[in-house]
Design an enzyme around this catalytic site. Structure first.
Site, PDB file in Angstrom:
ATOM      1  N   ASP A 106       0.854  -1.173   0.000  1.00 53.89           N
ATOM      2  CA  ASP A 106       0.000   0.000   0.000  1.00 53.89           C
ATOM      3  C   ASP A 106       0.902   1.239   0.000  1.00 53.89           C
ATOM      4  O   ASP A 106       2.137   1.132   0.116  1.00 53.89           O
ATOM      5  CB  ASP A 106      -0.975  -0.008   1.184  1.00 53.89           C
TER       6      ASP A 106
HETATM    7  C1  BGC Z   1      -5.035   3.277   0.325  1.00 53.20           C
HETATM    8  C2  BGC Z   1      -5.268   2.281  -0.785  1.00 53.20           C
HETATM    9  C3  BGC Z   1      -5.168   2.959  -2.129  1.00 53.20           C
HETATM   10  C4  BGC Z   1      -3.825   3.623  -2.224  1.00 53.20           C
HETATM   11  C5  BGC Z   1      -3.562   4.274  -3.557  1.00 53.20           C
HETATM   12  C6  BGC Z   1      -3.807   4.112   0.108  1.00 53.20           C
HETATM   13  O1  BGC Z   1      -3.766   5.181   0.981  1.00 53.20           O
HETATM   14  O2  BGC Z   1      -4.965   2.595   1.547  1.00 53.20           O
HETATM   15  O3  BGC Z   1      -6.499   1.654  -0.612  1.00 53.20           O
HETATM   16  O4  BGC Z   1      -5.368   2.033  -3.147  1.00 53.20           O
HETATM   17  O5  BGC Z   1      -3.730   4.602  -1.214  1.00 53.20           O
HETATM   18  O6  BGC Z   1      -4.275   5.421  -3.724  1.00 53.20           O
END
Ligand code: BGC
Length: 775
Positions: free
Chosen positions: A295
């Protein structure tokens, strides 16, 4: 439960894209021959790559410029030229994406195309209801179709990879991201996960209108302590396997191309560096063979988790099974050094690189790096009328009628309706959280929807009545990502008086209250799950006018509505319904569409009951059914002195404008043996005054087990459309597969014994039949 095809539900949905509504797309292209070709291609490419180029493929920066800048001129642009970027996200628009792809395939040494990702979570520009709302439709065709539409729009605009579905089970209404998942149930969550993957990936990933899905956040992200985002998780494996893992696994079984690791720790090791999760479970046990992405800065965050410096945590992640590093550049900055120092191996780097290249191969990017993104097609596809009609119907199907006394709903198409509430005239908040592809100005506000659809017959007058919250500071926190709530800075008495004047001129009040869009979503945990006091005060005052009130509830989470539920005659929970929110809410309020949504998550009476979920264990001192029903306290039993054991609205609950009567439950065999299957049936009659759809639910309780078993578990459902007066026998087929669970040794099997088979309209209102299943 063997799949029962949800044909009846289609009668309700306008049958768009009919030829594409394949339930399980056949992945016929992935033949032995195809795989051999892919391997040969990727191996040959890998052999040409330098160590830097390999590590570059594992790097996923955020362009962070989907409104302005140009990645090719930035630091990222240089990195792309030097082969140090594998993919990019947060960049929007076919032309822009094409320009960046051109840098990769014309200026970098090996011309390896980039993969372009985006959080296409509940639609692209045409936004569908937030995922929790989609789940409330219990309509797998519609859910699959929503992902299909999202894929068509996003791919036409250059996107080949979405960070969806999010399948984190959550029993935590404080957690803002409960809005992004499918609720509390592993069975429903698994069905949805699978259909989302089918919808995005279609039958061939290399087609220009399918995109690669990414199941997230692996794992247990929905179980953070206290509902605080990113918080510690501590859970036993039996619970993980039986209650939290199934939807991730369902996505893997459905062929999901990628997996995203979660921010939280699991058994003391952050998921991003947890080899047991990312390799032993995911790959070795479940057979996943795509790539795993961290993530957003998930690798770097392990420094704060206390797992070491950037070099250490990056090596730990690679060894755990993370293939792509989102944003943090830990891989880019440290893997070379770690290899030189023997802290990671060449084979580990090669493996991760291969997986990323294979995904690009599957997407057809090596054949045509510009496969995704076609300005002309995007102009036709993105936000098209056809897609918006699908979104409108889907939105209406997601709404849950929580209460309807004196048949206040549907509203009569005459007279004067006062439309009151802080978001009544606000299109920015309609799509809900995680709608990065949306153009919010395109969304239909409630007032516009009412006016456009029924403005000829009905006089609508409106007022704000209250701000979202008395606190300006809180309201500015809630108005994240530009989703302004149009705060009204006049004294609250003036705002209220205006609303009361408007209400007094009307026959009925539509009161739209609840949360604004960004009160749920990432980093939007709340320590209270009530409607803010400013709006409760408004409701109280409006009640004094004596006019009937239909409350339209905006929310991204289960709210404790105990303090307000007796006030309005009707409550329609509309979640955040997407681009077409205003039209869809109007359709339901005026009975053009009869609501049929059911809660995918329990609504508690008070926060003190949390976690409260329907599939709980019985304990050794359960409160008797009678006392539970009467909310009577019993000393030395599992209950609260000051609160009932029952929720406000149970899982699976939702009313209709018509009534459904259940009768004649039967099972074909009360003593099945071994691998036999049995049928459990019930007759459902539409005994009310409107045509409508009902979600018939099958639950099973395993009465005795080698481990304690839940008091009931959802094992099947069918959404059936019945005309007024019509009856239908609904039949579920049950096999021993439906009785299986992970025992204390994590062996997945069923055990001989007694089972309570239940069918009903929600998890708390069921008919029972006992059976004995022997081995
Ligand atoms: C989130 C994810 C997301 C990623 C990309 C993160 O902060 O937890 O769910 O896909 O950002 O935007």
């Amino acid at each position: 439960m063997k799949k029962i095809v949800l044909v009846a539900a289609m009668a309700l949905s306008t049958c768009f894209l009919a030829q594409e509504m394949v339930t399980k797309p056949v992945q016929s292209y992935q033949t032995v021959q195809y795989n051999a070709k892919k391997k040969a291609f990727v191996d040959a490419l890998l052999a040409k790559m330098t160590l830097d180029e390999k590590i570059g493929q594992l790097n996923l920066p955020s362009a962070g410029d989907f409104t302005t800048g140009q990645a090719q001129n930035s630091d990222i642009g240089k990195k792309i030229e030097n082969g140090l970027v594998g993919g990019l996200f947060n960049i929007k628009g076919a032309e822009k994406i094409r320009a960046v792809q051109k840098v990769a395939v014309e200026k970098s040494r090996l011309k390896i195309p980039l993969i372009f990702g985006m959080d296409v979570i509940h639609g692209y520009e045409t936004n569908f209801p937030i995922p929790l709302g989609l789940a409330a439709s219990w309509d797998m065709n519609l859910i699959q179709q929503s992902a299909r539409v999202a894929a068509r729009e996003a791919s036409s605009d250059g996107i080949s990879w979405t960070f969806s579905p999010m399948t984190d089970i959550s029993r935590e209404p404080r957690w803002g991201r409960i809005s992004e998942g499918s609720g509390e149930d592993p069975y429903l969550g698994s069905e949805i996960a699978k259909h989302m993957v089918y919808g995005y990936q279609g039958k061939d990933l290399s087609l220009s209108n399918t995109i690669m899905a990414c199941v997230k956040h692996f794992a247990l992200y929905g179980a953070g302590e206290g509902g605080m985002d990113y918080n510690t998780v501590d859970m036993g494996r039996v619970r993980m396997f039986n209650e939290y893992f199934p939807p991730y696994k369902a996505a893997v079984d459905a062929g999901v191309g990628t997996v995203m690791a979660s921010f939280n720790e699991v058994e003391g090791i952050p998921a991003t560096g947890n080899r047991w999760l990312q390799t032993e479970i995911l790959r070795e046990k479940w057979g996943f063979n795509g790539f795993v992405v961290s993530d957003y800065t998930g690798i770097n965050e392990m420094i704060d988790h206390g797992m070491g410096d950037l070099q250490q945590v990056s090596a730990l992640s690679l060894k755990a099974g993370i293939d792509m590093d989102m944003v943090g550049e830990g891989f880019l900055k440290t893997l070379k050094k770690s290899l030189a120092e023997g802290k990671v191996t060449q084979a580990e780097i090669d493996q991760a690189t291969k997986r990323v290249l294979e995904a690009k191969y599957d997407l057809g990017l090596f054949e045509d790096p510009y496969r995704y993104g076609d300005v002309k097609l995007a102009a036709k596809e993105v936000n098209s009328l056809e897609n918006r009609n699908i979104a409108r119907n889907t939105a209406a199907q997601s709404m849950v009628l929580l209460k309807n006394e004196n048949n206040v709903l549907p509203l009569k198409k005459s007279g004067t309706v006062a439309v009151i509430g802080p978001l009544v005239n606000n299109s920015l908040n309609m799509a809900g959280t995680w709608s990065v592809g949306a153009k919010h100005a395109n969304a239909i506000s409630l007032m516009k929807g009412l006016q456009d659809n029924f403005g000829k017959e009905v006089k609508f007058i409106s007022a704000k009545g209250a701000n979202i919250d008395y606190s300006e500071k809180l309201e500015s926190i809630y108005a994240a990502h530009g989703k302004l709530t149009d705060r009204d800075n006049r004294p609250k008495e003036v705002i209220l008086k205006e609303a009361l004047d408007v209400a007094n001129k009307a026959d009925v009040i539509v009161l739209a209250i609840g949360e604004s869009a960004e009160m749920s979503g990432e980093s939007s945990s709340r320590s209270e799950i009530t409607i803010p006091q400013s709006q409760v005060d408004l409701l109280n005052e409006l009640k004094k006018t004596g006019k009937p009130i239909a409350m339209v509830l905006f929310t991204g989470r289960p709210l404790a509505l105990t303090n307000v539920k007796d006030l309005p005659e009707a409550i329609l929970n509309v979640w955040f319904a997407g681009t077409e929110a205003g039209n869809a809410i109007s359709d339901v309020l005026f009975g053009k569409i009869n609501p049929s949504g059911k809660l995918p998550v329990t609504f508690p009476r008070s926060l003190g009951q949390v976690p409260i979920y329907y599939n709980h264990k019985n304990t050794g001192r359960p409160l008797s059914a009678e006392k539970t029903a009467k909310c009577e306290y019993d000393r030395f039993r599992a209950n609260y002195m000051d609160e009932c054991n029952t929720p406000l609205y149970p899982f699976g609950y939702g009313l209709s404008y018509t009534n459904f009567t259940y009768s004649d439950m039967s099972v074909s065999n009360t003593n099945p043996k071994g691998n036999q299957s049995i049928q459990a049936s019930v007759t459902v009659k539409n005994s009310g005054n409107y045509d409508g759809a009902e979600v018939v639910q099958l639950y099973i309780r395993d009465m005795v087990g080698s481990i304690t078993r839940p008091v009931k578990e959802l094992k099947g459902f069918e959404k059936v459309f019945l005309k007024k007066g019509e009856s239908k026998k609904i039949t579920f087929t049950i096999t021993p597969e439906d009785l299986k669970f992970y025992n204390n040794a994590l062996k997945y099997d069923w055990e001989e014994g007694e089972f309570d088979v239940m069918i009903g309209t929600n998890s708390a209102d069921v008919q029972h039949t006992k059976i004995y299943w022997s081995k």
